[in-house]
Write a protein that holds these residues in place. Structure first.
Motif, mmCIF file in Angstrom:
data_model
loop_
_atom_site.group_PDB
_atom_site.id
_atom_site.type_symbol
_atom_site.label_atom_id
_atom_site.label_comp_id
_atom_site.label_asym_id
_atom_site.label_seq_id
_atom_site.Cartn_x
_atom_site.Cartn_y
_atom_site.Cartn_z
ATOM 1 N N PHE A 210 0.842 -1.209 0.000
ATOM 2 C CA PHE A 210 0.000 0.000 0.000
ATOM 3 C C PHE A 210 0.874 1.254 0.000
ATOM 4 O O PHE A 210 0.571 2.231 -0.684
ATOM 5 C CB PHE A 210 -0.925 0.005 1.224
ATOM 6 C CG PHE A 210 -2.150 -0.850 1.054
ATOM 7 C CD1 PHE A 210 -3.107 -0.546 0.092
ATOM 8 C CD2 PHE A 210 -2.359 -1.954 1.853
ATOM 9 C CE1 PHE A 210 -4.240 -1.334 -0.073
ATOM 10 C CE2 PHE A 210 -3.481 -2.750 1.699
ATOM 11 C CZ PHE A 210 -4.420 -2.431 0.736
ATOM 12 N N TRP A 211 1.953 1.219 0.769
ATOM 13 C CA TRP A 211 2.862 2.364 0.832
ATOM 14 C C TRP A 211 3.519 2.621 -0.525
ATOM 15 O O TRP A 211 3.713 3.773 -0.936
ATOM 16 C CB TRP A 211 3.921 2.116 1.905
ATOM 17 C CG TRP A 211 4.933 3.198 1.994
ATOM 18 C CD1 TRP A 211 4.733 4.505 2.322
ATOM 19 C CD2 TRP A 211 6.337 3.081 1.710
ATOM 20 N NE1 TRP A 211 5.927 5.208 2.277
ATOM 21 C CE2 TRP A 211 6.921 4.355 1.910
ATOM 22 C CE3 TRP A 211 7.146 2.011 1.349
ATOM 23 C CZ2 TRP A 211 8.278 4.589 1.737
ATOM 24 C CZ3 TRP A 211 8.495 2.239 1.166
ATOM 25 C CH2 TRP A 211 9.045 3.512 1.358
ATOM 26 N N LYS A 212 3.829 1.568 -1.240
ATOM 27 C CA LYS A 212 4.431 1.697 -2.573
ATOM 28 C C LYS A 212 3.389 1.967 -3.659
ATOM 29 O O LYS A 212 3.738 2.088 -4.831
ATOM 30 C CB LYS A 212 5.188 0.406 -2.926
ATOM 31 C CG LYS A 212 6.354 0.081 -2.017
ATOM 32 C CD LYS A 212 7.524 1.037 -2.189
ATOM 33 C CE LYS A 212 8.239 0.831 -3.487
ATOM 34 N NZ LYS A 212 9.426 1.686 -3.616
ATOM 35 N N ARG A 213 2.129 2.032 -3.271
ATOM 36 C CA ARG A 213 1.015 2.294 -4.186
ATOM 37 C C ARG A 213 0.881 1.223 -5.268
ATOM 38 O O ARG A 213 0.467 1.499 -6.391
ATOM 39 C CB ARG A 213 1.156 3.670 -4.827
ATOM 40 C CG ARG A 213 1.115 4.798 -3.817
ATOM 41 C CD ARG A 213 1.100 6.151 -4.499
ATOM 42 N NE ARG A 213 0.994 7.218 -3.512
ATOM 43 C CZ ARG A 213 0.925 8.510 -3.826
ATOM 44 N NH1 ARG A 213 0.939 8.879 -5.094
ATOM 45 N NH2 ARG A 213 0.843 9.423 -2.874
ATOM 46 N N ILE A 214 1.236 0.001 -4.897
ATOM 47 C CA ILE A 214 1.029 -1.119 -5.809
ATOM 48 C C ILE A 214 -0.354 -1.718 -5.589
ATOM 49 O O ILE A 214 -0.985 -2.190 -6.527
ATOM 50 C CB ILE A 214 2.138 -2.170 -5.593
ATOM 51 C CG1 ILE A 214 3.467 -1.583 -6.072
ATOM 52 C CG2 ILE A 214 1.832 -3.470 -6.322
ATOM 53 C CD1 ILE A 214 4.660 -2.465 -5.805
ATOM 54 N N LEU A 215 -0.827 -1.682 -4.359
ATOM 55 C CA LEU A 215 -2.178 -2.159 -4.047
ATOM 56 C C LEU A 215 -3.129 -0.981 -3.907
ATOM 57 O O LEU A 215 -2.741 0.091 -3.432
ATOM 58 C CB LEU A 215 -2.181 -2.953 -2.735
ATOM 59 C CG LEU A 215 -1.581 -4.352 -2.724
ATOM 60 C CD1 LEU A 215 -1.817 -4.983 -1.356
ATOM 61 C CD2 LEU A 215 -2.170 -5.225 -3.806
ATOM 62 N N THR A 216 -4.366 -1.174 -4.333
ATOM 63 C CA THR A 216 -5.437 -0.242 -4.008
ATOM 64 C C THR A 216 -6.380 -0.932 -3.018
ATOM 65 O O THR A 216 -6.305 -2.147 -2.833
ATOM 66 C CB THR A 216 -6.214 0.183 -5.258
ATOM 67 O OG1 THR A 216 -6.889 -0.976 -5.804
ATOM 68 C CG2 THR A 216 -5.274 0.759 -6.316
ATOM 69 N N TRP A 217 -7.260 -0.181 -2.420
ATOM 70 C CA TRP A 217 -8.080 -0.736 -1.349
ATOM 71 C C TRP A 217 -9.259 -1.565 -1.863
ATOM 72 O O TRP A 217 -9.879 -2.318 -1.096
ATOM 73 C CB TRP A 217 -8.644 0.406 -0.490
ATOM 74 C CG TRP A 217 -9.495 1.382 -1.257
ATOM 75 C CD1 TRP A 217 -9.070 2.513 -1.886
ATOM 76 C CD2 TRP A 217 -10.906 1.293 -1.510
ATOM 77 N NE1 TRP A 217 -10.117 3.142 -2.501
ATOM 78 C CE2 TRP A 217 -11.258 2.423 -2.285
ATOM 79 C CE3 TRP A 217 -11.901 0.389 -1.142
ATOM 80 C CZ2 TRP A 217 -12.574 2.653 -2.707
ATOM 81 C CZ3 TRP A 217 -13.204 0.621 -1.564
ATOM 82 C CH2 TRP A 217 -13.531 1.740 -2.335
ATOM 83 N N HIS A 218 -9.588 -1.465 -3.136
ATOM 84 C CA HIS A 218 -10.852 -1.995 -3.625
ATOM 85 C C HIS A 218 -11.014 -3.510 -3.404
ATOM 86 O O HIS A 218 -11.996 -3.957 -2.792
ATOM 87 C CB HIS A 218 -11.006 -1.669 -5.108
ATOM 88 C CG HIS A 218 -10.917 -0.209 -5.409
ATOM 89 N ND1 HIS A 218 -9.709 0.437 -5.570
ATOM 90 C CD2 HIS A 218 -11.868 0.735 -5.554
ATOM 91 C CE1 HIS A 218 -9.923 1.717 -5.820
ATOM 92 N NE2 HIS A 218 -11.223 1.936 -5.809
#
Length: 332
Positions: A210-218
């Motif tokens: 999440f910190w690396k913005r590879i995952l989104t919350w959806h």
């Protein structure tokens, strides 16, 4: 004309991170789970991790040479598939099972479709399901955790999900006491696949992604939320027969599947609305298979079934292009 325009073919948008960077980040995120598995299961866990990783890389190289494709194994996707496969295997898996699973993951799950970016199903999950159906004894022989330095040998045991399933099938009720507490399940002190024993390690890896913005919350939120809601409904109806939502969250491969397999960029929907539908479908199928299916665990089957539905979800959740009429009737 002061400014020059650049003409190029589509797509015109691209991400800031390369494939190699994304694969490397996911591998880093899985390191805590790998470390916990080695701590609890010792050298057998390390052996399975090494065999699967090397097996997948070698299978990728062989396929690309035989099919005369560019050598793309250095992008890290094959190594990542190997680590994910190892985390989906029991600690005491024989060497041939790890190598056979590696070949199935790369050849059947990936290269026959054209390689990375073309596979409709998660390769590691394809291999896990093939091995589970073909070799059920080896794939369901679990080891009790024996932390490094304890001096104990590996002994077989049941997973919490297996214990729950057997008790309900035989008596119609949950066992009086499962083998561990919620805290044990959270830390990883329970039997199971290498990567499903510690929710804490997987959450640490997910936080990094999440910190690396590879995952989104959806997908993670809709997947976990639907599991909590559906499992909670059954639990409220009959708590003597159906386990609590917390039990579902902390046991089995749910955390591994939610953060590292259902979120696979190749095999999951591309639109936010599609991701939410995908996550809810995974959660619904996971709980139903766990409670009413023949196998104690349902994460692998749930994600693969929703992988098959991904093209359809993408088709009906595709955003309307600017200026496009909402329907032919409206346009008329």
């Amino acid at each position: 004309m002061e400014r020059k325009l650049i003409l190029s073919s589509s797509p015109h948008l691209h991400g800031e991170q390369s494939t190699e960077q994304i694969m490397r980040a996911v591998i880093y995120a899985l390191l805590p789970a790998c470390a916990v598995s080695i701590y609890f299961f010792g050298l057998p866990a390390l052996r399975v991790l090494v065999l699967c990783t090397l097996g997948c890389v070698l299978a990728e190289i062989a396929c690309q040479r035989l099919m005369r494709r560019p050598a793309a194994w250095r992008d890290g996707s094959a190594a990542l598939t190997g680590i994910l496969l190892a985390l989906n295997l029991p600690p005491a898996s024989p060497w041939w099972l790890a190598l056979l699973g590696s070949a199935v993951a790369i050849v059947v799950g990936k290269q026959v479709y054209g390689g990375l970016g073309h596979n409709p199903f998660n390769p590691a999950l394809v291999a896990r399901v093939v091995l589970l159906i073909s070799f059920p004894v080896q794939m369901t022989t679990w080891s009790a955790p024996t932390p490094l330095g304890s001096g104990l040998d590996l002994v077989t045991t049941a997973t919490p999900l297996g214990e729950m399933k057997n008790a309900v099938m035989l008596t119609g009720r949950l066992p009086e006491a499962l083998q561990g507490s919620s805290w044990d399940y959270f830390l990883g002190n329970m039997g199971g696949c290498l990567g499903e024993v510690s929710a804490l390690a997987l959450l640490l890896g997910a936080a990094y992604l999440f910190w690396k913005r590879i995952l989104t919350w959806h997908i993670p939120l809709s997947y976990l939320g639907s599991v909590v809601v559906i499992a909670g409904i059954f639990w409220l109806v009959d708590p003597s027969r159906y386990p609590s939502p917390l039990f579902h969250l902390l046991t089995g491969g749910l955390m591994l599947g939610v953060f590292f397999m259902a979120t696979d960029m190749v095999t999951s929907p591309v639109t936010p609305r599609g991701m939410l539908i995908f996550g809810v479908g995974c959660g619904l199928l996971t709980v139903l298979i766990r409670l009413f299916g023949g196998y104690p665990e349902g994460v692998s089957f749930a994600i693969l079934l929703m992988n098959a539905a991904t093209p359809l979800i993408d088709r009906y959740t595709r955003p309307r292009a600017f200026g496009e009429a909402p329907s032919s009737k409206a346009a008329g």
